[in-house]
Enzyme design. Structure first.
Site, PDB file in Angstrom:
ATOM      1  N   ILE A   1       0.860  -1.269  -0.009  1.00  0.00           N
ATOM      2  CA  ILE A   1       0.070   0.036   0.124  1.00  0.00           C
ATOM      3  C   ILE A   1       0.927   1.285  -0.009  1.00  0.00           C
ATOM      4  O   ILE A   1       1.496   1.547   0.934  1.00  0.00           O
ATOM      5  CB  ILE A   1      -1.035   0.058   1.143  1.00  0.00           C
ATOM      6  CG1 ILE A   1      -1.786  -1.238   1.444  1.00  0.00           C
ATOM      7  CG2 ILE A   1      -1.829   1.325   1.095  1.00  0.00           C
ATOM      8  CD1 ILE A   1      -2.536  -1.293   2.605  1.00  0.00           C
TER       9      ILE A   1
ATOM     10  N   ASP B   1      10.456   8.451  -0.972  1.00  0.00           N
ATOM     11  CA  ASP B   1       9.816   9.557  -1.611  1.00  0.00           C
ATOM     12  C   ASP B   1       9.305   8.810  -3.022  1.00  0.00           C
ATOM     13  O   ASP B   1      10.414   8.481  -3.716  1.00  0.00           O
ATOM     14  CB  ASP B   1      10.709  10.885  -1.651  1.00  0.00           C
ATOM     15  CG  ASP B   1       9.660  11.986  -2.376  1.00  0.00           C
ATOM     16  OD1 ASP B   1       9.090  11.719  -3.100  1.00  0.00           O
ATOM     17  OD2 ASP B   1      10.334  13.017  -1.691  1.00  0.00           O
TER      18      ASP B   1
ATOM     19  N   ASN C   1      -1.795   4.124  -3.974  1.00  0.00           N
ATOM     20  CA  ASN C   1      -2.837   5.035  -3.325  1.00  0.00           C
ATOM     21  C   ASN C   1      -2.095   6.520  -3.068  1.00  0.00           C
ATOM     22  O   ASN C   1      -2.845   7.536  -2.950  1.00  0.00           O
ATOM     23  CB  ASN C   1      -3.415   4.491  -2.078  1.00  0.00           C
ATOM     24  CG  ASN C   1      -3.708   5.635  -1.069  1.00  0.00           C
ATOM     25  OD1 ASN C   1      -4.814   5.928  -1.265  1.00  0.00           O
ATOM     26  ND2 ASN C   1      -2.960   5.978  -0.098  1.00  0.00           N
TER      27      ASN C   1
ATOM     28  N   TYR D   1      -3.952  18.772 -11.373  1.00  0.00           N
ATOM     29  CA  TYR D   1      -4.431  17.546 -10.547  1.00  0.00           C
ATOM     30  C   TYR D   1      -5.367  16.652 -11.263  1.00  0.00           C
ATOM     31  O   TYR D   1      -5.044  15.521 -11.412  1.00  0.00           O
ATOM     32  CB  TYR D   1      -5.129  18.227  -9.206  1.00  0.00           C
ATOM     33  CG  TYR D   1      -5.547  17.015  -8.518  1.00  0.00           C
ATOM     34  CD1 TYR D   1      -4.733  15.913  -7.768  1.00  0.00           C
ATOM     35  CD2 TYR D   1      -7.021  16.720  -8.293  1.00  0.00           C
ATOM     36  CE1 TYR D   1      -5.199  14.853  -7.223  1.00  0.00           C
ATOM     37  CE2 TYR D   1      -7.292  15.520  -7.659  1.00  0.00           C
ATOM     38  CZ  TYR D   1      -6.555  14.735  -7.052  1.00  0.00           C
ATOM     39  OH  TYR D   1      -6.840  13.663  -6.214  1.00  0.00           O
TER      40      TYR D   1
ATOM     41  N   LYS E   1      -4.929  12.800 -12.697  1.00  0.00           N
ATOM     42  CA  LYS E   1      -6.132  11.704 -12.404  1.00  0.00           C
ATOM     43  C   LYS E   1      -6.633  11.187 -13.732  1.00  0.00           C
ATOM     44  O   LYS E   1      -6.970  10.087 -13.803  1.00  0.00           O
ATOM     45  CB  LYS E   1      -6.985  12.008 -11.287  1.00  0.00           C
ATOM     46  CG  LYS E   1      -6.592  12.552 -10.030  1.00  0.00           C
ATOM     47  CD  LYS E   1      -5.763  11.122  -9.598  1.00  0.00           C
ATOM     48  CE  LYS E   1      -5.280  11.447  -7.894  1.00  0.00           C
ATOM     49  NZ  LYS E   1      -4.675  10.021  -7.526  1.00  0.00           N
TER      50      LYS E   1
ATOM     51  N   VAL F   1     -13.382  12.875   0.128  1.00  0.00           N
ATOM     52  CA  VAL F   1     -13.275  12.241   1.274  1.00  0.00           C
ATOM     53  C   VAL F   1     -12.386  12.797   2.127  1.00  0.00           C
ATOM     54  O   VAL F   1     -11.441  13.625   1.871  1.00  0.00           O
ATOM     55  CB  VAL F   1     -12.386  11.021   0.726  1.00  0.00           C
ATOM     56  CG1 VAL F   1     -12.199   9.917   1.971  1.00  0.00           C
ATOM     57  CG2 VAL F   1     -12.736  10.293  -0.518  1.00  0.00           C
TER      58      VAL F   1
HETATM   59  P1  NDP Z   1      -3.612  11.990   2.288  1.00  0.00           P
HETATM   60  O1  NDP Z   1      -2.996  13.147   2.229  1.00  0.00           O
HETATM   61  O2  NDP Z   1      -4.274  11.607   3.624  1.00  0.00           O
HETATM   62  O3  NDP Z   1      -2.724  10.880   2.112  1.00  0.00           O
HETATM   63  C1  NDP Z   1      -1.713  10.758   0.934  1.00  0.00           C
HETATM   64  C2  NDP Z   1      -0.681   9.708   1.105  1.00  0.00           C
HETATM   65  O4  NDP Z   1       0.230   9.872   0.250  1.00  0.00           O
HETATM   66  C3  NDP Z   1       0.294   9.810   2.312  1.00  0.00           C
HETATM   67  O5  NDP Z   1       0.320   8.623   3.020  1.00  0.00           O
HETATM   68  C4  NDP Z   1       1.469  10.360   1.858  1.00  0.00           C
HETATM   69  O6  NDP Z   1       2.363   9.896   2.675  1.00  0.00           O
HETATM   70  C5  NDP Z   1       1.415  10.067   0.698  1.00  0.00           C
HETATM   71  N1  NDP Z   1       2.457  10.791  -0.192  1.00  0.00           N
HETATM   72  C6  NDP Z   1       2.169  11.884  -0.742  1.00  0.00           C
HETATM   73  N2  NDP Z   1       3.382  12.388  -1.660  1.00  0.00           N
HETATM   74  C7  NDP Z   1       4.277  11.227  -1.398  1.00  0.00           C
HETATM   75  C8  NDP Z   1       5.393  11.005  -1.995  1.00  0.00           C
HETATM   76  N3  NDP Z   1       5.943  11.861  -2.925  1.00  0.00           N
HETATM   77  N4  NDP Z   1       6.115   9.802  -1.807  1.00  0.00           N
HETATM   78  C9  NDP Z   1       5.310   8.915  -0.927  1.00  0.00           C
HETATM   79  N5  NDP Z   1       4.104   9.112  -0.468  1.00  0.00           N
HETATM   80  C10 NDP Z   1       3.501  10.281  -0.757  1.00  0.00           C
HETATM   81  O7  NDP Z   1      -4.786  11.939   1.117  1.00  0.00           O
HETATM   82  P2  NDP Z   1      -5.978  10.673   0.802  1.00  0.00           P
HETATM   83  O8  NDP Z   1      -5.800   9.727   1.632  1.00  0.00           O
HETATM   84  O9  NDP Z   1      -7.282  11.321   0.611  1.00  0.00           O
HETATM   85  O10 NDP Z   1      -5.282  10.516  -0.661  1.00  0.00           O
HETATM   86  C11 NDP Z   1      -4.947   8.982  -1.013  1.00  0.00           C
HETATM   87  C12 NDP Z   1      -5.258   8.885  -2.750  1.00  0.00           C
HETATM   88  O11 NDP Z   1      -6.781   9.252  -3.171  1.00  0.00           O
HETATM   89  C13 NDP Z   1      -4.404  10.003  -3.473  1.00  0.00           C
HETATM   90  O12 NDP Z   1      -3.951   9.539  -4.587  1.00  0.00           O
HETATM   91  C14 NDP Z   1      -5.619  11.198  -3.829  1.00  0.00           C
HETATM   92  O13 NDP Z   1      -5.383  11.742  -4.900  1.00  0.00           O
HETATM   93  C15 NDP Z   1      -6.693  10.251  -3.991  1.00  0.00           C
HETATM   94  N6  NDP Z   1      -8.085  10.620  -3.904  1.00  0.00           N
HETATM   95  C16 NDP Z   1      -8.292  11.607  -2.731  1.00  0.00           C
HETATM   96  C17 NDP Z   1      -9.620  12.167  -2.405  1.00  0.00           C
HETATM   97  C18 NDP Z   1     -10.016  13.049  -1.298  1.00  0.00           C
HETATM   98  O14 NDP Z   1     -10.907  13.551  -1.682  1.00  0.00           O
HETATM   99  N7  NDP Z   1      -9.304  12.872  -0.275  1.00  0.00           N
HETATM  100  C19 NDP Z   1     -10.719  12.005  -3.592  1.00  0.00           C
HETATM  101  C20 NDP Z   1     -10.236  11.208  -4.673  1.00  0.00           C
HETATM  102  C21 NDP Z   1      -8.957  10.644  -4.777  1.00  0.00           C
HETATM  103  P3  NDP Z   1       3.567  10.727   3.131  1.00  0.00           P
HETATM  104  O15 NDP Z   1       3.189  12.274   3.358  1.00  0.00           O
HETATM  105  O16 NDP Z   1       4.038   9.965   4.704  1.00  0.00           O
HETATM  106  O17 NDP Z   1       4.552  10.494   1.997  1.00  0.00           O
HETATM  107  C1  8X3 Z   2     -10.049  14.748  -4.971  1.00  0.00           C
HETATM  108  C2  8X3 Z   2     -11.368  15.115  -5.238  1.00  0.00           C
HETATM  109  O1  8X3 Z   2     -12.934  16.834  -6.405  1.00  0.00           O
HETATM  110  O2  8X3 Z   2     -10.917  17.503  -4.786  1.00  0.00           O
HETATM  111  O3  8X3 Z   2      -9.352  13.666  -5.741  1.00  0.00           O
HETATM  112  O4  8X3 Z   2     -10.652  16.907  -6.956  1.00  0.00           O
HETATM  113  S1  8X3 Z   2     -11.426  16.574  -5.956  1.00  0.00           S
END
Ligand code: NDP
Ligand code: 8X3
Length: 248
Positions: free
Chosen positions: A6, A57, A84, A150, A154, A183
């Site tokens: 993950i 990273d 993710n 962004y 996607k 979310v």
């Molecule tokens: P969070 O910000 O809570 O989690 C994002 C995760 O990505 C963190 O664990 C972060 O870990 C990791 N991450 C970010 N940049 C890096 C990097 N350069 N290298 C390694 N890890 C990285 O956001 P979400 O849980 O909401 O997001 C998860 C996924 O879901 C994303 O792809 C997002 O685009 C997608 N998504 C989110 C939505 C929302 O509304 N929240 C809606 C639709 C899609 P760390 O900082 O420790 O590296």
């Molecule tokens: C995150 C959902 O609507 O902020 O992917 O782009 S939105």
């Protein structure tokens, strides 16, 4: 042993997925940059399942290569990859956007995802078993103002998921693209660089939770091997489309 990788498991959807899969005793390889958080999560979940952690990273090709090298013994029995990790940076018209923000989104959401998948996939093919679940977004289906880059990342995840499925036809490897709407995770705080501004995003409405998405990921994983859920679009009931939100 059947490992699940993950990425982005230090918060939000990735963390909720790790917690849910651990509750089913599924062995986990957890990735993220924040080493301390990974250690805390490992400590918490290891009473339920085996948990290996790797802090790096995803924007750094060398660090991905190193992970693939060090984790090689685990990868030979890895069956699931949940791509993710990802982020948005800023809400700006493109002409006013910061080049650093543009690069961070592309390098994480696209390059990082592609490089990690390219490295892990040969093991899944060799194992004759595998499921790649990508975290796309409704932003990969609908473009909105001040979200061009962004959304572009996607859309790329969506196109990649479709293309990869075609390239893997004839193998048992499944590819799923999960596309959530709003979310409530750290996503908006990272995007807006402000907790109070992030809270406003969800004010007066009920967003999805990370656990809602984790449950759909687990459901996809649990389908019989001949069933591939290709894509799932999941909105909160209070959101009809991007920008169409009912607030009380
Ligand atoms: P969070 O910000 O809570 O989690 C994002 C995760 O990505 C963190 O664990 C972060 O870990 C990791 N991450 C970010 N940049 C890096 C990097 N350069 N290298 C390694 N890890 C990285 O956001 P979400 O849980 O909401 O997001 C998860 C996924 O879901 C994303 O792809 C997002 O685009 C997608 N998504 C989110 C939505 C929302 O509304 N929240 C809606 C639709 C899609 P760390 O900082 O420790 O590296
Ligand atoms: C995150 C959902 O609507 O902020 O992917 O782009 S939105």
């Amino acid at each position: 042993m059947s490992w699940t990788i993950i990425s982005g498991s230090t918060s939000g959807i990735g963390l909720a997925t790790a917690e849910l899969l651990a509750s089913r005793a599924l062995p986990l390889i957890l990735l993220g940059r924040r080493q301390e958080r990974l250690e805390e999560i490992q400590k918490k979940l290891q009473s339920q399942t085996k948990v290996e952690i790797f802090a790096f990273d995803l924007r750094d090709r060398g660090q991905i290569k190193n992970f693939l090298e060090v984790a090689k013994p685990l990868l030979s029995t890895t069956h699931n990859l949940i791509n993710n990790a990802g982020l948005a940076r800023g809400v700006d018209s493109f002409q006013e956007s910061d080049l650093e923000d543009i690069d961070e989104m592309i390098e994480t959401n696209v390059n990082g995802l592609l490089h990690l998948t390219r490295g892990v996939l040969p093991f899944l093919i060799e194992n004759k078993k595998g499921h790649i679940i990508n975290l796309g977004s409704v932003a990969g289906r609908v473009v909105y103002p001040k979200g061009a880059v962004y959304c572009a990342t996607k859309y790329a995840v969506r196109a990649f998921s479709d293309g990869l499925r075609m390239d893997l036809l004839g193998t048992p490897i499944r590819v799923t693209n999960i596309e959530p709407g709003m979310v409530n995770t750290e996503f908006s705080e990272v995007r807006l660089r402000s907790k109070s501004k992030a809270d406003q995003v969800y004010a007066g409405m009920t967003p999805l939770t990370a656990k809602d998405i984790a449950e759909t990921i687990l459901w996809c994983l649990e389908r019989p091997a001949h069933v591939n859920i290709q894509e799932l679009v999941i909105y909160p009931t209070d959101q009809a489309s991007v920008g169409q939100v009912y607030r009380r």
